[in-house]
Design a protein around this motif. Structure first.
Motif, PDB file in Angstrom:
ATOM      1  N   LYS A   1     -41.117 118.881  28.195  1.00 12.93           N
ATOM      2  CA  LYS A   1     -40.760 117.498  28.492  1.00 12.93           C
ATOM      3  C   LYS A   1     -39.418 117.166  27.878  1.00 12.93           C
ATOM      4  CE  LYS A   1     -45.376 115.626  29.070  1.00 12.93           C
ATOM      5  NZ  LYS A   1     -46.241 114.449  28.901  1.00 12.93           N
TER       6      LYS A   1
ATOM      7  N   VAL B   1     -36.640 113.514  27.504  1.00 10.00           N
ATOM      8  CA  VAL B   1     -36.430 112.089  27.780  1.00 10.00           C
ATOM      9  C   VAL B   1     -34.945 111.848  27.957  1.00 10.00           C
ATOM     10  CG1 VAL B   1     -36.852 109.723  27.033  1.00 10.00           C
ATOM     11  CG2 VAL B   1     -38.424 111.542  26.330  1.00 10.00           C
TER      12      VAL B   1
ATOM     13  N   GLU C   1     -40.317 118.346  32.698  1.00  9.98           N
ATOM     14  CA  GLU C   1     -40.599 116.990  33.173  1.00  9.98           C
ATOM     15  C   GLU C   1     -39.669 116.036  32.443  1.00  9.98           C
ATOM     16  OE1 GLU C   1     -44.287 113.790  32.891  1.00  9.98           O
ATOM     17  OE2 GLU C   1     -44.647 115.908  32.526  1.00  9.98           O
TER      18      GLU C   1
ATOM     19  N   GLU D   1     -38.496 112.254  31.652  1.00  9.44           N
ATOM     20  CA  GLU D   1     -38.752 110.816  31.702  1.00  9.44           C
ATOM     21  C   GLU D   1     -37.411 110.100  31.573  1.00  9.44           C
ATOM     22  OE1 GLU D   1     -41.221 107.326  29.311  1.00  9.44           O
ATOM     23  OE2 GLU D   1     -40.831 109.235  28.350  1.00  9.44           O
TER      24      GLU D   1
ATOM     25  N   VAL E   1     -35.431 106.691  30.715  1.00  9.15           N
ATOM     26  CA  VAL E   1     -35.635 105.414  30.024  1.00  9.15           C
ATOM     27  C   VAL E   1     -34.323 104.630  30.018  1.00  9.15           C
ATOM     28  CG1 VAL E   1     -36.230 104.317  27.832  1.00  9.15           C
ATOM     29  CG2 VAL E   1     -37.432 106.395  28.549  1.00  9.15           C
TER      30      VAL E   1
END
Lengths: 77, 77
Positions: free
Chosen positions: B3, B5, B30, B32, B34
């Motif tokens: 993962k 961000v 993956e 994310e 923000v």
């Protein structure tokens, strides 16, 4: 296949960024790694591509991603 | 699955870097996304992770890749 050139100068920040980026980048992109400290003849090419500091990744669409900051391009001459 | 961000603030530099990075990054990671300008409650999390400016990508090994420079984290408060 897409191509990209990763310019660096062997500095700790460069080595770390290189490892991270090569791990992240999809197999669909061929990445050439250029050590500008060792291959100074490619400095003009990097500068013309818009590289201001290393490490930096130049994409085949002409965009430059400066990743963290290891050294300014002028420091490599 | 790994993962990561991607913190940004909607600035032109951020949007461009986001597009490039999402195109480059393998499907095995993956990501994310923000928007710290809209979700200010996550600013402390980003700062604790070591984000000094946006756009930045924080990896699950704790490393931070600052990509180009859109805005300092202090400018988002």
């Amino acid at each position: 296949m897409k191509k990209a050139v990763f310019y660096h100068a062997g500095c700790p920040v460069c080595v770390s960024a290189e490892q991270e980026m090569l791990n992240l980048i999809t197999d669909k992109v061929e990445v050439e790694v250029v050590h500008l400290g060792e291959v100074k003849s490619r400095l003009p090419e990097a500068e013309n591509a818009g590289v201001k500091s290393v490490p930096a990744l130049v994409l085949d669409n002409g965009h430059v991603l400066h990743i963290n900051y290891g050294a300014g391009i002028a420091d490599l001459k």
